[in-house]
Write a protein that holds these residues in place. Structure first.
Motif, PDB file in Angstrom:
ATOM      1  N   PRO A 131       0.814  -1.223   0.000  1.00  0.00           N
ATOM      2  CA  PRO A 131       0.000   0.000   0.000  1.00  0.00           C
ATOM      3  C   PRO A 131       0.844   1.268   0.000  1.00  0.00           C
ATOM      4  O   PRO A 131       1.983   1.284   0.471  1.00  0.00           O
ATOM      5  N   VAL A 132       0.254   2.336  -0.516  1.00  0.00           N
ATOM      6  CA  VAL A 132       0.857   3.669  -0.486  1.00  0.00           C
ATOM      7  C   VAL A 132      -0.204   4.634   0.051  1.00  0.00           C
ATOM      8  O   VAL A 132      -1.305   4.735  -0.510  1.00  0.00           O
ATOM      9  N   ILE A 133       0.117   5.308   1.141  1.00  0.00           N
ATOM     10  CA  ILE A 133      -0.793   6.290   1.738  1.00  0.00           C
ATOM     11  C   ILE A 133      -0.337   7.679   1.326  1.00  0.00           C
ATOM     12  O   ILE A 133       0.817   8.051   1.551  1.00  0.00           O
ATOM     13  N   GLN A 134      -1.236   8.460   0.712  1.00  0.00           N
ATOM     14  CA  GLN A 134      -0.887   9.790   0.216  1.00  0.00           C
ATOM     15  C   GLN A 134      -1.830  10.846   0.792  1.00  0.00           C
ATOM     16  O   GLN A 134      -3.007  10.593   1.020  1.00  0.00           O
ATOM     17  N   TYR A 135      -1.268  12.041   0.992  1.00  0.00           N
ATOM     18  CA  TYR A 135      -2.088  13.198   1.341  1.00  0.00           C
ATOM     19  C   TYR A 135      -1.648  14.365   0.465  1.00  0.00           C
ATOM     20  O   TYR A 135      -0.494  14.812   0.537  1.00  0.00           O
ATOM     21  N   ASN A 136      -2.560  14.848  -0.379  1.00  0.00           N
ATOM     22  CA  ASN A 136      -2.256  15.963  -1.278  1.00  0.00           C
ATOM     23  C   ASN A 136      -2.578  17.268  -0.563  1.00  0.00           C
ATOM     24  O   ASN A 136      -3.737  17.682  -0.507  1.00  0.00           O
ATOM     25  N   PHE A 137      -1.565  17.903  -0.002  1.00  0.00           N
ATOM     26  CA  PHE A 137      -1.821  19.106   0.787  1.00  0.00           C
ATOM     27  C   PHE A 137      -1.946  20.357  -0.071  1.00  0.00           C
ATOM     28  O   PHE A 137      -2.323  21.419   0.431  1.00  0.00           O
ATOM     29  N   MET A 138      -1.678  20.246  -1.388  1.00  0.00           N
ATOM     30  CA  MET A 138      -1.927  21.365  -2.297  1.00  0.00           C
ATOM     31  C   MET A 138      -2.232  20.849  -3.691  1.00  0.00           C
ATOM     32  O   MET A 138      -1.530  19.974  -4.204  1.00  0.00           O
ATOM     33  N   PHE A 139      -3.314  21.341  -4.280  1.00  0.00           N
ATOM     34  CA  PHE A 139      -3.668  21.022  -5.664  1.00  0.00           C
ATOM     35  C   PHE A 139      -4.323  22.273  -6.242  1.00  0.00           C
ATOM     36  O   PHE A 139      -5.498  22.534  -6.019  1.00  0.00           O
ATOM     37  N   LYS A 140      -3.556  23.074  -6.972  1.00  0.00           N
ATOM     38  CA  LYS A 140      -4.049  24.309  -7.567  1.00  0.00           C
ATOM     39  C   LYS A 140      -4.337  24.101  -9.053  1.00  0.00           C
ATOM     40  O   LYS A 140      -3.492  23.578  -9.786  1.00  0.00           O
ATOM     41  N   HIS A 141      -5.527  24.491  -9.465  1.00  0.00           N
ATOM     42  CA  HIS A 141      -5.920  24.458 -10.877  1.00  0.00           C
ATOM     43  C   HIS A 141      -6.020  25.885 -11.371  1.00  0.00           C
ATOM     44  O   HIS A 141      -6.784  26.688 -10.819  1.00  0.00           O
ATOM     45  N   SER A 142      -5.250  26.234 -12.389  1.00  0.00           N
ATOM     46  CA  SER A 142      -5.212  27.609 -12.899  1.00  0.00           C
ATOM     47  C   SER A 142      -5.772  27.662 -14.320  1.00  0.00           C
ATOM     48  O   SER A 142      -5.511  26.778 -15.137  1.00  0.00           O
ATOM     49  N   VAL A 143      -6.533  28.715 -14.596  1.00  0.00           N
ATOM     50  CA  VAL A 143      -7.077  28.961 -15.932  1.00  0.00           C
ATOM     51  C   VAL A 143      -6.653  30.361 -16.358  1.00  0.00           C
ATOM     52  O   VAL A 143      -7.013  31.354 -15.718  1.00  0.00           O
ATOM     53  N   SER A 144      -5.865  30.453 -17.433  1.00  0.00           N
ATOM     54  CA  SER A 144      -5.357  31.741 -17.921  1.00  0.00           C
ATOM     55  C   SER A 144      -6.079  32.127 -19.216  1.00  0.00           C
ATOM     56  O   SER A 144      -6.374  31.273 -20.054  1.00  0.00           O
ATOM     57  N   HIS A 145      -6.330  33.423 -19.359  1.00  0.00           N
ATOM     58  CA  HIS A 145      -6.979  33.964 -20.551  1.00  0.00           C
ATOM     59  C   HIS A 145      -6.115  35.105 -21.091  1.00  0.00           C
ATOM     60  O   HIS A 145      -5.615  35.920 -20.322  1.00  0.00           O
ATOM     61  N   LYS A 146      -5.950  35.145 -22.408  1.00  0.00           N
ATOM     62  CA  LYS A 146      -5.210  36.261 -23.004  1.00  0.00           C
ATOM     63  C   LYS A 146      -5.898  36.710 -24.283  1.00  0.00           C
ATOM     64  O   LYS A 146      -6.569  35.925 -24.963  1.00  0.00           O
ATOM     65  N   ASN A 147      -5.716  37.995 -24.552  1.00  0.00           N
ATOM     66  CA  ASN A 147      -6.248  38.598 -25.764  1.00  0.00           C
ATOM     67  C   ASN A 147      -5.053  39.109 -26.574  1.00  0.00           C
ATOM     68  O   ASN A 147      -4.328  40.004 -26.121  1.00  0.00           O
ATOM     69  N   GLU A 148      -4.837  38.529 -27.737  1.00  0.00           N
ATOM     70  CA  GLU A 148      -3.663  38.872 -28.534  1.00  0.00           C
ATOM     71  C   GLU A 148      -3.808  40.201 -29.262  1.00  0.00           C
ATOM     72  O   GLU A 148      -2.848  40.677 -29.866  1.00  0.00           O
ATOM     73  N   VAL A 149      -5.001  40.806 -29.196  1.00  0.00           N
ATOM     74  CA  VAL A 149      -5.198  42.112 -29.819  1.00  0.00           C
ATOM     75  C   VAL A 149      -4.698  43.227 -28.911  1.00  0.00           C
ATOM     76  O   VAL A 149      -3.908  44.091 -29.316  1.00  0.00           O
ATOM     77  N   ASP A 150      -5.149  43.228 -27.647  1.00  0.00           N
ATOM     78  CA  ASP A 150      -4.720  44.283 -26.715  1.00  0.00           C
ATOM     79  C   ASP A 150      -3.660  43.805 -25.719  1.00  0.00           C
ATOM     80  O   ASP A 150      -3.303  44.515 -24.787  1.00  0.00           O
ATOM     81  N   ASN A 151      -3.171  42.546 -25.901  1.00  0.00           N
ATOM     82  CA  ASN A 151      -2.102  41.979 -25.067  1.00  0.00           C
ATOM     83  C   ASN A 151      -2.449  41.950 -23.571  1.00  0.00           C
ATOM     84  O   ASN A 151      -1.589  42.171 -22.711  1.00  0.00           O
ATOM     85  N   THR A 152      -3.689  41.664 -23.255  1.00  0.00           N
ATOM     86  CA  THR A 152      -4.103  41.512 -21.854  1.00  0.00           C
ATOM     87  C   THR A 152      -4.017  40.041 -21.449  1.00  0.00           C
ATOM     88  O   THR A 152      -4.225  39.144 -22.275  1.00  0.00           O
ATOM     89  N   LEU A 153      -3.714  39.826 -20.187  1.00  0.00           N
ATOM     90  CA  LEU A 153      -3.591  38.471 -19.656  1.00  0.00           C
ATOM     91  C   LEU A 153      -4.170  38.431 -18.244  1.00  0.00           C
ATOM     92  O   LEU A 153      -3.873  39.302 -17.410  1.00  0.00           O
ATOM     93  N   SER A 154      -4.986  37.422 -17.952  1.00  0.00           N
ATOM     94  CA  SER A 154      -5.552  37.235 -16.612  1.00  0.00           C
ATOM     95  C   SER A 154      -5.531  35.753 -16.264  1.00  0.00           C
ATOM     96  O   SER A 154      -5.612  34.900 -17.148  1.00  0.00           O
ATOM     97  N   THR A 155      -5.406  35.468 -14.961  1.00  0.00           N
ATOM     98  CA  THR A 155      -5.344  34.086 -14.493  1.00  0.00           C
ATOM     99  C   THR A 155      -6.251  33.918 -13.278  1.00  0.00           C
ATOM    100  O   THR A 155      -6.189  34.695 -12.337  1.00  0.00           O
ATOM    101  N   ASP A 156      -7.088  32.879 -13.320  1.00  0.00           N
ATOM    102  CA  ASP A 156      -7.930  32.498 -12.188  1.00  0.00           C
ATOM    103  C   ASP A 156      -7.357  31.220 -11.583  1.00  0.00           C
ATOM    104  O   ASP A 156      -7.053  30.269 -12.311  1.00  0.00           O
ATOM    105  N   ILE A 157      -7.199  31.201 -10.248  1.00  0.00           N
ATOM    106  CA  ILE A 157      -6.625  30.055  -9.545  1.00  0.00           C
ATOM    107  C   ILE A 157      -7.676  29.458  -8.618  1.00  0.00           C
ATOM    108  O   ILE A 157      -8.301  30.175  -7.832  1.00  0.00           O
ATOM    109  N   TYR A 158      -7.865  28.120  -8.715  1.00  0.00           N
ATOM    110  CA  TYR A 158      -8.869  27.426  -7.929  1.00  0.00           C
ATOM    111  C   TYR A 158      -8.225  26.313  -7.106  1.00  0.00           C
ATOM    112  O   TYR A 158      -7.246  25.694  -7.539  1.00  0.00           O
TER     113      TYR A 158
END
Length: 250
Positions: A131-158
């Motif tokens: 057996p292997v006992i695991q505890y995931n003390f951090m799991f971050k899911h990030s979603v990034s959005h960018k607009n190549e016209v005005d060069n804006t970038l934003s990221t949401d972290i969950y």
């Protein structure tokens, strides 16, 4: 499950006291966690996994009991991550792109029962399982959005372990039921199968860990219209390969 872990640790301690030879070492290696989940359309089948690449490092204790039979106990820190390619968010707006990524940190305790076949002087072939006992003390899911016209970038972290339905349109959390119950459990139990090679105090081990504990804490979901209830299942597997050295024999 906590009682089972305590019983296992006490059993290993009593066995270790009767060991013929014991070793303490360090190990480092590659790991590839795989999260296999079903979905609301195919609830009876685990689909394409979410995967990440990373490494593990930790301490390992090895005990030989009798005629090559023994066990190995470790404590590892694992770090794994992934990142998707940039994709179009909409066919109507080619300049708007989207990218997702995950970052996972884990503490694990692998408990392997093993047999060492002597193939030459101080050289062994090893087969192990346990057996292997695991505890995931951090799991971050990030979603990034960018607009190549005005060069804006934003990221949401969950936080993966706070997921309860729709965090972001089109994200991997978009089909949950929002019942104020966390969907996933950070605790994981696996069963490992693998093989290894040891020469003197140096060793190489590799294998596959099968998830045997449902990754979902909240398993039952109802469609938004309230007409259908379905059961969610998830399995946390892992490929891994490790190298190490025993620095203390007693």
């Amino acid at each position: 499950m906590k009682k089972s872990v305590i019983i296992i640790c006490l059993s290993l301690l009593s066995v270790a006291l009767s060991a013929q030879q014991q070793s303490l070492g360090v190990q480092i290696g590659f790991d590839r966690p795989l999260i296999r989940e079903n979905n609301i359309t195919t609830t009876n089948k685990l689909g394409t996994p979410t995967s990440a690449n990373g490494f593990k490092v930790g301490l390992v204790y090895d005990a030989s009991l009798v005629k090559g039979f023994g066990f190995s106990l470790g404590v590892n820190y694992n770090l794994a991550a992934n990142k998707s390619a940039w994709t179009q968010e909409s066919t109507n707006f080619t300049a708007k792109k989207r990218q997702t990524s995950d970052l996972i940190q884990t503490i694990e305790i692998p408990i392997d029962w093993q047999y060492k076949f002597s193939i030459a002087q101080q050289t062994y072939l090893i087969l192990y399982s346990g057996p292997v006992i695991q505890y995931n003390f951090m799991f971050k899911h990030s979603v990034s959005h960018k607009n190549e016209v005005d060069n804006t970038l934003s990221t949401d972290i969950y936080n993966h372990y706070s997921a309860d339905n729709q965090y972001d349109n089109g994200s991997k959390y978009a089909d949950r039921d929002q019942d104020n119950k966390a969907d996933y459990s950070p605790l994981n139990l696996q069963w490992s199968i693998g093989a290894g090679f040891q020469y003197k105090n140096y060793f190489l081990r590799g294998g596959y860990n099968f998830g045997i504990y449902n990754h979902y804490k909240d398993q039952y979901y109802t469609n938004p219209d309230g007409t259908t209830e379905y059961r969610m299942r998830g399995r946390w597997d892992e490929w891994n390969i490790r190298v190490g050295i025993y620095f203390l024999n007693f």
